[in-house]
Design a protein around this motif. Structure first.
Motif, PDB file in Angstrom:
ATOM      1  N   VAL A  47      -2.862   4.603  -3.877  1.00 54.77           N
ATOM      2  CA  VAL A  47      -3.624   3.911  -2.873  1.00 54.77           C
ATOM      3  C   VAL A  47      -2.840   3.585  -1.536  1.00 54.77           C
ATOM      4  O   VAL A  47      -2.153   2.423  -1.695  1.00 54.77           O
ATOM      5  N   GLU A  49      -3.359   1.948   1.230  1.00 58.33           N
ATOM      6  CA  GLU A  49      -3.748   0.828   1.855  1.00 58.33           C
ATOM      7  C   GLU A  49      -3.012  -0.306   1.009  1.00 58.33           C
ATOM      8  O   GLU A  49      -2.840  -1.642   1.426  1.00 58.33           O
ATOM      9  N   ALA A  52       0.765  -0.475   1.297  1.00 59.59           N
ATOM     10  CA  ALA A  52       0.942  -1.168   2.705  1.00 59.59           C
ATOM     11  C   ALA A  52       0.667  -2.641   2.716  1.00 59.59           C
ATOM     12  O   ALA A  52       1.683  -3.444   3.026  1.00 59.59           O
ATOM     13  N   LEU A  53      -0.444  -3.137   2.032  1.00 59.83           N
ATOM     14  CA  LEU A  53      -0.596  -4.521   1.646  1.00 59.83           C
ATOM     15  C   LEU A  53       0.271  -5.246   0.811  1.00 59.83           C
ATOM     16  O   LEU A  53       0.818  -6.349   1.182  1.00 59.83           O
ATOM     17  N   GLU A  56       3.447  -5.645   2.895  1.00 65.51           N
ATOM     18  CA  GLU A  56       3.313  -6.541   4.165  1.00 65.51           C
ATOM     19  C   GLU A  56       3.199  -7.960   3.229  1.00 65.51           C
ATOM     20  O   GLU A  56       4.086  -8.837   3.921  1.00 65.51           O
TER      21      GLU A  56
END
Length: 180
Positions: A47, A49, A52-53, A56
């Motif tokens: 996934v 997202e 990326a999360l 971050e």
């Protein structure tokens, strides 16, 4: 009847909570997040997202860690600066005391010199004192005249020529005004 029920209810609800705390025995684990950076993406690698999360979150954690380190460094620097300022303050206070004592001793020496000089003029004949005072600067002569006994000062001024006596008297008045 209400009052007897409240303690029992408190006991009933607190016993399970105490048992849970007793079993864990490490309160930091109770309140800490169990997700570690390596386990964050377990099963979610496909996934974008989530990837990326997770990235971050790692970046934020590193920034927070660096920021906390810089805060600790600044705390140490501030503590050192405060200690240096305290030492400097103690040093300056000691110097101020030394300067004040030297100034007081110098002022006392000048005061005693002036008193001796005034005593000399008190012992002189008025005509002799007048001859000397007319050759001194007017402000210095006025200072001496202000400090001698009034009778002696009156006789000295009477022995001085009128123009010089007027100048000395004006200086004596100006000195009195400056002191106020």
């Amino acid at each position: 009847m209400r009052r007897s029920v409240l303690p029992w209810l408190a006991l009933v609800f607190s016993v399970p909570a105490l048992a849970a705390v007793w079993q864990t025995q490490d309160l930091s684990r109770v309140f800490a997040a169990f997700a570690e950076p390596s386990g964050l993406l377990q099963g979610c690698g496909d996934v974008p997202e989530a990837v990326a999360l997770a990235g971050e979150l790692r970046d934020r954690a590193l920034r927070i860690e660096r920021y906390m380190e810089s805060i600790e460094t600044r705390k140490a620097q501030l503590a050192q600066a405060e200690q240096a300022l305290q030492r400097k303050l103690v040093e300056l206070k000691a110097q101020k005391g030394g300067i004040r004592s030297r100034s007081d001793s110098a002022t006392e020496a000048v005061r005693s010199d002036i008193e001796r000089l005034v005593a000399v003029y008190d012992q002189m004949k008025p005509a002799e004192a007048a001859a000397i005072l007319t050759n001194l600067p007017a402000d210095f002569a006025a200072e001496i005249l202000m400090r001698v006994r009034p009778e002696t000062g009156a006789r000295i001024i009477a022995a001085v020529e009128p123009r010089q006596a007027a100048l000395m008297t004006a200086q004596m008045g100006a000195r009195s005004v400056r002191k106020q």
